[in-house]
Design a protein around this motif. Structure first.
Motif, PDB file in Angstrom:
ATOM      1  N   ALA A  67       0.831  -1.209   0.000  1.00 22.85           N
ATOM      2  CA  ALA A  67       0.000   0.000   0.000  1.00 22.85           C
ATOM      3  C   ALA A  67       0.863   1.256   0.000  1.00 22.85           C
ATOM      4  N   TYR A  68       1.939   1.253   0.783  1.00 25.25           N
ATOM      5  CA  TYR A  68       2.812   2.427   0.841  1.00 25.25           C
ATOM      6  C   TYR A  68       3.507   2.659  -0.493  1.00 25.25           C
ATOM      7  N   ARG A  69       3.901   1.592  -1.154  1.00 30.61           N
ATOM      8  CA  ARG A  69       4.538   1.737  -2.475  1.00 30.61           C
ATOM      9  C   ARG A  69       3.538   2.297  -3.480  1.00 30.61           C
ATOM     10  N   TYR A  70       2.295   1.814  -3.448  1.00 28.01           N
ATOM     11  CA  TYR A  70       1.256   2.365  -4.327  1.00 28.01           C
ATOM     12  C   TYR A  70       0.988   3.836  -4.024  1.00 28.01           C
ATOM     13  N   ALA A  71       1.206   4.240  -2.772  1.00 25.88           N
ATOM     14  CA  ALA A  71       0.992   5.632  -2.361  1.00 25.88           C
ATOM     15  C   ALA A  71       2.186   6.530  -2.695  1.00 25.88           C
ATOM     16  N   GLY A  72       3.197   5.982  -3.380  1.00 24.67           N
ATOM     17  CA  GLY A  72       4.318   6.800  -3.828  1.00 24.67           C
ATOM     18  C   GLY A  72       5.570   6.721  -2.982  1.00 24.67           C
ATOM     19  N   PHE A  73       5.618   5.784  -2.035  1.00 23.78           N
ATOM     20  CA  PHE A  73       6.802   5.640  -1.199  1.00 23.78           C
ATOM     21  C   PHE A  73       7.813   4.707  -1.860  1.00 23.78           C
ATOM     22  N   THR A  74       9.095   5.008  -1.641  1.00 28.01           N
ATOM     23  CA  THR A  74      10.195   4.235  -2.199  1.00 28.01           C
ATOM     24  C   THR A  74      10.931   3.538  -1.069  1.00 28.01           C
ATOM     25  N   PRO A  75      11.242   2.242  -1.217  1.00 25.18           N
ATOM     26  CA  PRO A  75      11.960   1.537  -0.149  1.00 25.18           C
ATOM     27  C   PRO A  75      13.419   1.964  -0.059  1.00 25.18           C
TER      28      PRO A  75
END
Length: 106
Positions: free
Chosen positions: A77-85
């Motif tokens: 969900a965080y990646r879909y929200a634009g966050f990068t690991p």
């Protein structure tokens, strides 16, 4: 209530532990309270909305999250929200965390 969110902003002190302790970085915690609401995109939308608001604060350039590495649904969900690991780390209690960040748009 669907979720609880908490935002911690650091405007000047350099921390010792992880990326969220650095000046200009806000750390975000989110907890979806209603299990029946999970998997419907609520977490992603809440994270998008809160992170966009936080990134508009003066002095904040980055928002970070640190879910447990086994929480694949949250990480997705965080990646879909634009966050990068950024990778793995251990917090002060020696618990693992998976750091994701979202930067202010130029």
């Amino acid at each position: 209530m669907i979720a609880f969110t908490e935002v911690n902003c650091n405007f000047g002190r350099r921390g010792r532990y992880w990326v969220g302790d650095r000046p200009g970085v806000a750390s975000l915690d989110i907890l979806l309270l209603d299990a029946a609401k999970r998997g419907q995109g609520h977490g992603r939308r809440i994270v998008e909305d809160v992170s966009e608001r936080v990134l508009r604060l003066p002095g904040i350039k980055r928002v970070s999250l640190d879910p447990h590495p086994s929480n694949r649904a949250a990480i997705r969900a965080y990646r879909y929200a634009g966050f990068t690991p950024l990778g793995l780390y251990r917090n002060m209690e020696a618990e693992p965390g998976y750091i994701l960040v979202r930067d202010r748009a130029p």
